[in-house]
Design a protein around this motif. Sequence first.
Motif, short mmCIF file in Angstrom:
data_model
loop_
_atom_site.label_atom_id
_atom_site.label_comp_id
_atom_site.label_asym_id
_atom_site.label_seq_id
_atom_site.Cartn_x
_atom_site.Cartn_y
_atom_site.Cartn_z
N LYS A 46 85.20 76.22 35.45
CA LYS A 46 86.06 75.87 36.59
C LYS A 46 87.51 76.31 36.32
O LYS A 46 88.17 76.85 37.21
CB LYS A 46 86.00 74.35 36.80
CG LYS A 46 86.49 73.92 38.12
CD LYS A 46 85.46 73.06 38.82
CE LYS A 46 85.83 72.98 40.28
NZ LYS A 46 84.79 72.53 41.12
N ILE A 47 87.96 76.09 35.11
CA ILE A 47 89.34 76.50 34.77
C ILE A 47 89.46 78.03 34.87
O ILE A 47 90.44 78.54 35.43
CB ILE A 47 89.72 76.05 33.33
CG1 ILE A 47 89.61 74.54 33.17
CG2 ILE A 47 91.11 76.55 32.94
CD1 ILE A 47 90.74 73.73 33.72
N CYS A 85 96.72 79.46 32.74
CA CYS A 85 95.76 78.66 31.97
C CYS A 85 96.49 77.48 31.32
O CYS A 85 97.58 77.66 30.77
CB CYS A 85 95.12 79.56 30.92
SG CYS A 85 94.07 78.68 29.78
N PRO A 86 95.90 76.25 31.35
CA PRO A 86 96.55 75.12 30.70
C PRO A 86 96.82 75.42 29.21
O PRO A 86 95.97 76.02 28.56
CB PRO A 86 95.54 73.98 30.85
CG PRO A 86 94.64 74.39 31.93
CD PRO A 86 94.64 75.88 31.97
N SER A 87 97.99 74.98 28.72
CA SER A 87 98.40 75.39 27.36
C SER A 87 97.48 74.82 26.27
O SER A 87 97.43 75.37 25.17
CB SER A 87 99.83 74.96 27.12
OG SER A 87 99.96 73.59 27.39
N ILE A 132 87.46 80.93 29.03
CA ILE A 132 88.29 79.80 28.59
C ILE A 132 87.52 78.99 27.55
O ILE A 132 86.35 78.69 27.74
CB ILE A 132 88.62 78.89 29.80
CG1 ILE A 132 89.38 79.66 30.89
CG2 ILE A 132 89.38 77.64 29.37
CD1 ILE A 132 90.84 79.91 30.62
N SER A 133 88.20 78.63 26.48
CA SER A 133 87.58 77.74 25.48
C SER A 133 88.59 76.68 25.06
O SER A 133 89.75 76.73 25.49
CB SER A 133 87.12 78.54 24.26
OG SER A 133 88.24 78.82 23.44
N ALA A 134 88.14 75.76 24.21
CA ALA A 134 89.07 74.74 23.72
C ALA A 134 90.14 75.43 22.88
O ALA A 134 89.87 76.44 22.23
CB ALA A 134 88.32 73.74 22.86
N GLY A 135 91.36 74.90 22.93
CA GLY A 135 92.46 75.57 22.23
C GLY A 135 92.44 75.36 20.73
O GLY A 135 91.68 74.60 20.20
#
Lengths: 135, 318
Positions: A46-47, A85-87, A132-135
Amino acid sequence: MRSTGSLTLVDSASALGFIFVLLIASLTHVNPSNNTLAMEMEYYQKIAEQVLLISVVKGSMKELAEEIESERELTLTLLKMALSCPSELACRLYVYSEGRILGSFGVLHDTIYGEARFFLTLKSGAVVICQISAG
Amino acid sequence: MPDKRRVKDAFIWSASIVYLCAILLFCSISQAGMASLISETTRNRMASDRLQLTAYNLLFDLNLYLYNKVGEEAYQIAVSGGSPTLLSKITLEHWLSTAKNWLKVEGIDGEIDTPYFELNQHRVSSQDAVLMNELALPLSDPLYIDAIDINADLNVSLRDMRTKVRFQTLFKIRSLNPIRIFGLNEIATKFCKEIQIIAPSWGSDKSINEMVKDVEIQFRDFARSFLQKASTQSYASTVSYEIHVKRVNAIQCQVIIKLNDLNITDMSKYAYGTACSKLARINYRLQHREIRWEYSTQFTPKDFGDVKIIGNIYVNSA
């Protein structure tokens, strides 16, 4: 030594064994990690979709299309797109056309990631892929 | 009776263990059921999200495709000094077939069609804000007048082949290409027409040499004032001309104004076309137009001759 009043050691051991077998059997039904994984991937997907749509609405996708057509460097525009993208998450963007990667930006920090694709009808079709993956 | 008691105890223990196990099994099965339900819902939701993104992808891609295609076509029309009606040559077959191939690659069974598609001269602002944002254009601008309105309907019906999730919608594309091809064409043709109407009144009953100079002065005055009016709407122009006067007989001479090159450029900050994969200003170009008329003279028959003047006029946009 036999117990006179109640159960023997053999009875208890066989009962425990029985419980153990049943527990194993029941636990094999559930794989909670798979379920969590699916939900996590859905969130990342979704992100990734939002990153692509925001880029379109901000005009970055048009800019990217112009750069692809005129064979210019894509990294700066991909960086602009990745800024949505969220930081706290990691983002990787790349452009794929005619069997080769034309440009890419970013790295993923996890093997579990969500992916979204955006197609552009240029002279030769191009696909913008956002992961997108976990940061 | 120890044996009886042992059997009784064993029965109670066994029954309680079976009961405990049954509860555990029931919990486990219901949990597994819930998990598969959540998993299926997640899968469907992911598929549905993907279909929605694909549908929006088609909408935005068609908008960008039309913007580029219209830009390319307008550039070609301007270069050849053609009519904006040639924009009707643009069709969507190429985009439709490419988009369908893309859907197939993505594992989506899709039907897409464009029941309505029209390119018009821009008059009233009815553009979609999101689609204009995609093109990095403001929603309205005074210089959009005479630009090209892009109107199309896009019918999308998608089905994910794995999950069988469906998505169907109708998008309305109300967008614009800011190239003022209608304005460029109008100015160029009006310029030629007006010269044709008023030029026969230009001339003088002096010698041929003086007459050619007079015609040039009047032509330059007219051209300058006409093109300066256009420059207030952000058009820049250059005209290269040739004026030719020759005596035909005792009472008549022929005047010819040749417009070798009339170039009108759209100087609006958004109006660019694509030429050889590069952005280029739109130059509307009319070449080799000729206006000729006969002028009755009263100057002496010995003044036979053939005089030619060549010149250029440049008018920048205001």
